[in-house]
Design a protein around this motif. Structure first.
Motif: not given
Ligand code: UDP
Ligand code: MG
Length: 306
Positions: A264-281
Motif C-alpha cells: 500500500i505504501m508503494i502505491v501511495v508514494a507513487f500516486y503522491g509522486a505523480f500528483q506532485f509532478l503534475f502540480f509542478g508541470i
C-alpha cells in the motif's frame, strides 16, 4: 530642478516639519526643487496642511490628491508621473530618511550614476520585530529571485529623468513591487549608506497586515520558484516509492510482517509522486503565463547610437 516625491497617508503630525526641513535645505542651495506631495487618501488634516505650504521660486509645491487610499506604491508612481525635474527623488514623509542627504545623493548621481539608493546601515529605534522580519524578508526574496534586489534598501532614492521615464513607461503591472522593479531596471546604481532615523512623529502606516501583503507582492512579483516546488516534492516521493519497493522485497524474504502495508505504501508514494509532478508541470505553465501577463520588456537599453 530636482523633483521630490513624498507619499503621505495621514501624516498631519509630521509633514509641516518635513516641509520646513526641505525649505531650509533649498534656501541655501542653488538647486531648485519641486516637492510632489501625493496625499494617499488621508482622513486627517494632511490635505489642508499641504495646500497651505507657501510657493517659492526655489521650492515649488505640487499637491496631488488621491480619491482614496491606494497604497504606498501607487502614491510613489503617481508622483513619478507628475515629476518634471531632471532628477527624481523618492522619500518618506516621516523624516526617517533624512532629507539633508538629498543634495549629497544628487551630487553622487551627477558624478556618473543613474540611480543612487539609500542603503540602511543602522535602523535606530525600529522594533526588533520589524528589523528581524525585514532581515528575513530580504534574504528570502534574494534567495527566491534572479533579480539582484539589494537587501536593506527602501524606497529612499534618487534617479535620473531617463530612469524615471523608463519606470513610468514599463511598469504596467497590477500590484507593482517598486523596490524590485527599480533593481530590475538596471542602469548604474550606487548604494548610498545612511542610518535610518526614528519616525519624527505619528505612527507607522504599515500595519502587520500591510507588511504581509507587501512581502507577498515582492515574492509573487519577482519569483516563480514556488510554482516549481511540486517538481521537487515529486522527486522526494519517487525516492520514497522506490526505496519502499526494496524494503518490500527485503521483508518478503527475510522477516514476518503484517501482510499488505508495504505494498500500500508503494502505491501511495507513487500516486503522491505523480500528483506532485503534475502540480509542478502545471506550475511551470502558470509561471509562463505569469511572465507573459506581467509583460515586462525583455531588455532595457541604456545607451545606443542613433
Ligand atoms: N504611505 C502611503 N500610503 C499608505 C501607507 C503609507 O502613502 O497606504 C506613506 C506614508 O505616509 C510614509 C511612507 O508611505 O510617507 C512610509 O510609511 P511608514 O513610515 O508608515 O512606513 P514604515 O517606515 O514604518 O515602514
Ligand atoms: Mg516610516
Amino acid at each position: 530642478m530636482i523633483s521630490i516625491v513624498i507619499p503621505c497617508f495621514n501624516e498631519e503630525q509630521v509633514i509641516a516639519k518635513t516641509f520646513s526641513r526641505l525649505q531650509t535645505i533649498f534656501q541655501s542651495s542653488k538647486e531648485t526643487a519641486e516637492v510632489i506631495f501625493v496625499n494617499d487618501g488621508s482622513s486627517d488634516r494632511t490635505s489642508e496642511i499641504l495646500w497651505s505650504f507657501p510657493q517659492s521660486s526655489q521650492l515649488r509645491v505640487v499637491p496631488v490628491e488621491f480619491s482614496r487610499n491606494f497604497g504606498h506604491s501607487a502614491a510613489v508612481l503617481a508622483g513619478l508621473h507628475a515629476a518634471q525635474g531632471d532628477s527624481v527623488a523618492i522619500i518618506d514623509a516621516d523624516l526617517q530618511d533624512p532629507p539633508e542627504l538629498l543634495l549629497p545623493m544628487l551630487e553622487k548621481l551627477q558624478s556618473g550614476y543613474d540611480i543612487v539608493y539609500g542603503k540602511r546601515v543602522q535602523r535606530k529605534a525600529e522594533t526588533l520585530f520589524k528589523r528581524a522580519t525585514a532581515w528575513l524578508f530580504y534574504r528570502l526574496l534574494r534567495f527566491l529571485t534572479d533579480v539582484d534586489i539589494p537587501a536593506d534598501a527602501g524606497d529612499f532614492r534618487i534617479m535620473t529623468r531617463e530612469v524615471a521615464d523608463v519606470l513610468k513607461r514599463e511598469i504596467n503591472e497590477q500590484d507593482p513591487f517598486l523596490r524590485g522593479l527599480v533593481a530590475w531596471v538596471g542602469f548604474r546604481q550606487f548604494p548610498f549608506e545612511y542610518s535610518r532615523d526614528p519616525r519624527a512623529d505619528g505612527e507607522t502606516k504599515y500595519t502587520f497586515r500591510k507588511m504581509v501583503r507587501f512581502a507577498m507582492t515582492g515574492v509573487l512579483g519577482f519569483s516563480n520558484t514556488p510554482l516549481y516546488f511540486g517538481v521537487y516534492l515529486s522527486f522526494i516521493s519517487f525516492a520514497v516509492a522506490i526505496l519502499s519497493i526494496f524494503y518490500f522485497i527485503y521483508l518478503k524474504f527475510n522477516a514476518f510482517t503484517v501482510p499488505g502495508w508495504v505494498s500500500i505504501m508503494i502505491v501511495v508514494a507513487f500516486y503522491g509522486a505523480f500528483q506532485f509532478l503534475f502540480f509542478g508541470i502545471t506550475g511551470a505553465y502558470i509561471a509562463r503565463i505569469n511572465k507573459q501577463v506581467t509583460n515586462r520588456p525583455l531588455f532595457v537599453i541604456r545607451k545606443s547610437k542613433p
